[in-house]
Design a protein around this motif. Structure first.
Motif, PDB file in Angstrom:
ATOM      1  N   LEU A 103      37.569  41.403  35.200  1.00 20.72           N
ATOM      2  CA  LEU A 103      38.023  41.988  36.463  1.00 20.72           C
ATOM      3  C   LEU A 103      37.315  41.317  37.636  1.00 20.72           C
ATOM      4  O   LEU A 103      36.089  41.136  37.623  1.00 20.72           O
ATOM      5  CB  LEU A 103      37.732  43.488  36.454  1.00 20.72           C
ATOM      6  N   GLY A 104      38.095  40.952  38.637  1.00 20.15           N
ATOM      7  CA  GLY A 104      37.499  40.359  39.838  1.00 20.15           C
ATOM      8  C   GLY A 104      36.821  41.402  40.693  1.00 20.15           C
ATOM      9  O   GLY A 104      37.337  42.508  40.875  1.00 20.15           O
ATOM     10  N   PRO A 106      34.680  42.487  44.438  1.00 20.82           N
ATOM     11  CA  PRO A 106      34.771  42.150  45.873  1.00 20.82           C
ATOM     12  C   PRO A 106      33.822  41.032  46.302  1.00 20.82           C
ATOM     13  O   PRO A 106      34.095  40.307  47.263  1.00 20.82           O
ATOM     14  CB  PRO A 106      34.404  43.474  46.557  1.00 20.82           C
ATOM     15  N   SER A 108      33.326  38.263  44.986  1.00 25.12           N
ATOM     16  CA  SER A 108      33.792  37.023  44.358  1.00 25.12           C
ATOM     17  C   SER A 108      33.209  36.822  42.974  1.00 25.12           C
ATOM     18  O   SER A 108      33.311  35.736  42.413  1.00 25.12           O
ATOM     19  CB  SER A 108      33.466  35.798  45.235  1.00 25.12           C
ATOM     20  N   ARG A 110      32.725  38.555  38.865  1.00 24.00           N
ATOM     21  CA  ARG A 110      33.621  39.138  37.870  1.00 24.00           C
ATOM     22  C   ARG A 110      32.819  40.067  36.981  1.00 24.00           C
ATOM     23  O   ARG A 110      31.623  39.844  36.712  1.00 24.00           O
ATOM     24  CB  ARG A 110      34.318  38.070  37.035  1.00 24.00           C
ATOM     25  N   HIS A 226      47.474  42.099  37.213  1.00 26.66           N
ATOM     26  CA  HIS A 226      47.374  42.131  38.678  1.00 26.66           C
ATOM     27  C   HIS A 226      47.120  43.576  39.115  1.00 26.66           C
ATOM     28  O   HIS A 226      47.962  44.454  38.897  1.00 26.66           O
ATOM     29  CB  HIS A 226      48.662  41.597  39.310  1.00 26.66           C
ATOM     30  N   HIS A 228      44.543  46.226  42.150  1.00 29.58           N
ATOM     31  CA  HIS A 228      44.015  46.319  43.517  1.00 29.58           C
ATOM     32  C   HIS A 228      42.677  47.063  43.507  1.00 29.58           C
ATOM     33  O   HIS A 228      42.476  47.981  42.701  1.00 29.58           O
ATOM     34  CB  HIS A 228      44.992  47.052  44.445  1.00 29.58           C
ATOM     35  N   ASN A 231      37.525  45.659  49.025  1.00 26.97           N
ATOM     36  CA  ASN A 231      36.664  44.520  49.290  1.00 26.97           C
ATOM     37  C   ASN A 231      35.404  44.994  50.007  1.00 26.97           C
ATOM     38  O   ASN A 231      35.191  46.203  50.175  1.00 26.97           O
ATOM     39  CB  ASN A 231      37.395  43.450  50.107  1.00 26.97           C
ATOM     40  N   ARG A 238      43.953  42.578  46.649  1.00 28.13           N
ATOM     41  CA  ARG A 238      44.473  42.262  45.309  1.00 28.13           C
ATOM     42  C   ARG A 238      43.366  41.734  44.403  1.00 28.13           C
ATOM     43  O   ARG A 238      42.415  41.101  44.877  1.00 28.13           O
ATOM     44  CB  ARG A 238      45.594  41.225  45.409  1.00 28.13           C
ATOM     45  N   GLN A 239      43.559  41.985  43.108  1.00 22.95           N
ATOM     46  CA  GLN A 239      42.643  41.471  42.103  1.00 22.95           C
ATOM     47  C   GLN A 239      43.436  40.675  41.072  1.00 22.95           C
ATOM     48  O   GLN A 239      44.519  41.106  40.625  1.00 22.95           O
ATOM     49  CB  GLN A 239      41.908  42.617  41.383  1.00 22.95           C
ATOM     50  N   ASN A 240      42.905  39.526  40.692  1.00 21.75           N
ATOM     51  CA  ASN A 240      43.496  38.684  39.652  1.00 21.75           C
ATOM     52  C   ASN A 240      42.637  38.785  38.395  1.00 21.75           C
ATOM     53  O   ASN A 240      41.500  38.314  38.372  1.00 21.75           O
ATOM     54  CB  ASN A 240      43.582  37.234  40.138  1.00 21.75           C
ATOM     55  N   ASP A 241      43.193  39.422  37.381  1.00 25.46           N
ATOM     56  CA  ASP A 241      42.423  39.732  36.183  1.00 25.46           C
ATOM     57  C   ASP A 241      43.052  39.043  34.965  1.00 25.46           C
ATOM     58  O   ASP A 241      44.246  38.770  34.929  1.00 25.46           O
ATOM     59  CB  ASP A 241      42.377  41.248  35.941  1.00 25.46           C
TER      60      ASP A 241
END
Length: 263
Positions: A103-104, A106, A108, A110, A226, A228, A231, A238-241
């Motif tokens: 999981l990303g 805030p 930057s 993981r 994908h 949220h 931050n 959005r989060q890119n997981d």
């Protein structure tokens, strides 16, 4: 002179006798064309016609009307559904296993979350189906402050099977739904805030499945998830997981073990 009259009278009597014999002859007893004297003659055509009609009448032709069978009585073969090829999966299957999500965060960074994943799939044909996906992953310590972070996802969507064999099959899916993300996030003042976000989410990915038996299989899937979350400014972003799921699949109604053939 007396002798002449006797001869003449005798001739007259013979002629009468001959005539009476001819007229007294019965037609069935006397063959046509033959008299008592033995002379042969042909019977008239009218007599022949009369005898034929009286003895054996000519057969009357009988007309029989033959009608073709109605069109609705015609026999038509019943269409049989096409036989399903070998390796076709049952209509329903369920799976449960362990999932890992990267999981990303805030900042930057993981966080690696682990948990459970449950799937229920319904196949509508050899190549297509639908899936319900429920997942829950959790990390006990994020930012090294003892605060947990978790993701609860509920997704549904179509499944496509590029190959579906007896032992190995591959699939691809696109699932949409929602996700609830809970955990800490930086507040921009050197501290952490705790919050949760429940936003739409979606998954795109695929994998492969190996059949251990007619009733069980092992499945691995790699997905792009994908979601949220907040931050560092407190705004939802959005989060890119990345998610990896390993699970055991169960096919209801199938034999637990395959029967071995005796040679």
């Amino acid at each position: 002179m007396r002798m002449v009259f006797k001869i003449a009278f005798s001739s007259f009597d013979l002629a009468n006798v001959d005539h009476s014999a001819r007229t007294s002859c019965v037609r069935p007893a006397c063959p046509p064309g033959q008299d008592l004297t033995g002379a042969q003659d042909f019977a008239p055509a009218s007599d022949v016609t009369t005898m034929t009609t009286a003895s054996s009448p000519a057969p009357m032709p009988i007309l029989v009307l033959v009608q073709p069978a109605p069109a609705f009585l015609s026999m038509r073969p019943i269409k049989q559904p096409p036989a399903l090829p070998a390796g076709y999966a049952p209509a329903w299957n369920m799976s449960a296993g362990y999932s890992v999500t990267s999981l990303g965060l805030p900042s930057s960074g993981r966080a690696v979350l682990g948990g459970m994943n449950v799937n229920v799939s319904a196949d509508s044909g050899e190549r297509f189906g639908a899936k319900l996906d429920l997942g829950y992953e959790r990390a006990p310590n994020v930012y090294s402050n003892g605060r947990p972070m978790s993701v609860l996802s509920y997704l549904v969507g179509p499944v496509f099977y590029p190959s579906n064999g007896n032992l190995l099959s591959t699939f691809a899916h696109l699932l949409v739904g929602g996700a609830r993300v809970t955990g800490p996030f930086p507040n921009g003042k050197g501290g952490l805030n705790i919050g949760h976000v429940q936003y739409p989410a979606w998954v795109f990915g695929g994998g492969a499945e190996y059949r251990l038996s007619p009733a069980f299989g092992f499945r691995i899937a790699v997905d792009y998830l994908h979601t949220h979350f907040y931050n560092s400014l407190g705004a939802v972003r959005r989060q890119n997981d990345i998610r990896i799921v390993n699970s055991i699949v169960y096919y209801p109604g199938n034999r637990i073990r395959s029967r071995r053939r005796i040679p």
